[in-house]
Design an enzyme around this catalytic site. Structure first.
Site, PDB file in Angstrom:
ATOM      1  N   HIS A   1      -0.583   0.382  -9.578  1.00 48.19           N
ATOM      2  CA  HIS A   1      -1.267  -0.499  -8.631  1.00 48.19           C
ATOM      3  C   HIS A   1      -1.930  -1.674  -9.367  1.00 48.19           C
ATOM      4  O   HIS A   1      -3.108  -1.971  -9.166  1.00 48.19           O
ATOM      5  CB  HIS A   1      -2.304   0.286  -7.826  1.00 48.19           C
TER       6      HIS A   1
ATOM      7  N   GLU B   1      -3.015   7.864  -3.905  1.00 54.63           N
ATOM      8  CA  GLU B   1      -3.578   7.426  -5.192  1.00 54.63           C
ATOM      9  C   GLU B   1      -5.019   7.931  -5.305  1.00 54.63           C
ATOM     10  O   GLU B   1      -5.752   7.947  -4.308  1.00 54.63           O
ATOM     11  CB  GLU B   1      -3.585   5.889  -5.261  1.00 54.63           C
TER      12      GLU B   1
ATOM     13  N   ARG C   1       0.866  -1.181   0.000  1.00 53.13           N
ATOM     14  CA  ARG C   1       0.000   0.000   0.000  1.00 53.13           C
ATOM     15  C   ARG C   1       0.903   1.232   0.000  1.00 53.13           C
ATOM     16  O   ARG C   1       1.957   1.240   0.629  1.00 53.13           O
ATOM     17  CB  ARG C   1      -0.902   0.028   1.240  1.00 53.13           C
TER      18      ARG C   1
END
Length: 320
Positions: free
Chosen positions: A187, A170, A141
């Protein structure tokens, strides 16, 4: 996969069913790491065999990464405080025993409190403690890494290379950090078609169970034939690591994802978030290694090469 953004307690109080799909994309992320290591190895002329890699977080993903890195001949060191307390297994080391590794890769959830808080785990002190010339990878993350601290570590020359699939804030990512990364992706480490369908089936079966419905479908009902079903390898075509890298690139070209990601810096700032999201939403089909059989041109194939290709997930068809 992660559900730190879901108020699970509220759903439970409202008698609303909830399911996640832990582990469904673990193999996809592990294959991404393999592709990244091989790409970085080529770019920086690093021989992976014999190099050390520290894996922070050894759950569904981290354990798969450990298996594949060991198959490549790397020395694997593990850190997972909750697992260490639960199992008392000495293989789970304190994080400071990973700082001298040649590579370090993060595979933790994002948590904000408690003794195992991971928010900004990789902070200024973390990067200063790493071995000079370390290669740093994050596919967990974005918030596990403190962006400014990472940028300082890159600018100072502390890190040899950086691979980032996840970013703080993000989809509004730091374009300066994007330019610093050796490999940058939006991602999508867990975005193999196999992983997506596995996750869908996990949710589907949980929903069926919740509503008392008989599940009718499995993964085999949705997976198409692979585009590359077989690869024939000539072992005289180069050194072992190069052969493995070229074989992996027949299935997944990580540098293509990196190339597409870098276009974010070329669009207006206000459009970058949408660009990032669109890269994810329109991600092309990517299959996992196990869908492809490897055949060797000769029977006197190096056993080391066979073992490595099998260990990272390929099916070997004509060698015992």
């Amino acid at each position: 996969i992660g559900f730190e953004h879901i108020d699970v307690d509220f759903l439970r109080r409202q008698n609303i069913g909830f399911a996640s799909a832990p582990g469904s994309n673990a193999n996809s992320v592990a294959e991404y790491i393999v592709a990244a290591l091989l790409s970085i190895g080529k770019k920086h002329k690093i021989q992976l065999e014999g190099k050390s890699i520290g894996i922070v977080g050894v759950g569904n993903v981290g354990s798969k990464v450990a298996e594949k890195c060991a198959a490549l001949g790397m020395k694997v060191y593990l850190n997972d405080p909750p697992l260490q307390r639960q199992t008392k297994d000495a293989k789970y080391l304190p994080i400071d025993e990973l700082y001298d590794c040649d590579f370090i890769t993060l595979h933790t959830p994002l948590t904000f409190e408690g003794i195992d808080k991971t928010f900004h785990l990789a902070d200024e002190g973390f990067f200063k403690s790493l071995k000079d010339g370390c290669v740093f990878l994050n596919t967990s993350r974005g918030g596990v890494v403190e962006t400014d601290a990472l940028k300082v570590a890159v600018k100072s020359g502390k890190l040899k290379a950086v691979v980032l699939d996840v970013w703080e804030n993000e989809p509004s990512i730091d374009c300066e950090l994007l330019r610093m990364a050796d490999l940058s992706t939006p991602h999508i480490a867990g975005y193999s078609l196999d992983g997506k369908i596995a996750g869908m089936i996990m949710i589907y079966k949980t929903a069926c169970k919740y509503f008392g419905i008989q599940a009718k479908y499995g993964m085999e009902d949705f997976l198409p034939e692979p585009e590359v079903a077989e690869i024939k390898i000539d072992c005289d075509s180069g050194r072992e690591q190069g052969i493995i890298r070229r074989t992996v690139e027949r299935i997944y070209v990580i540098n293509r994802d990196d190339f597409n990601m870098r276009e974010i810096a070329m669009v207006p700032a206000e459009a970058r978030g949408k660009f990032f999201d669109d890269l994810r939403k329109n991600y092309p089909v990517r299959r996992e290694f196990q869908n492809t059989k490897i055949e060797f041109a000769t029977e006197d194939t190096e056993k080391s090469l066979v073992k490595k290709l099998k260990g990272i997930g390929f099916e070997i068809s004509n060698i015992e």
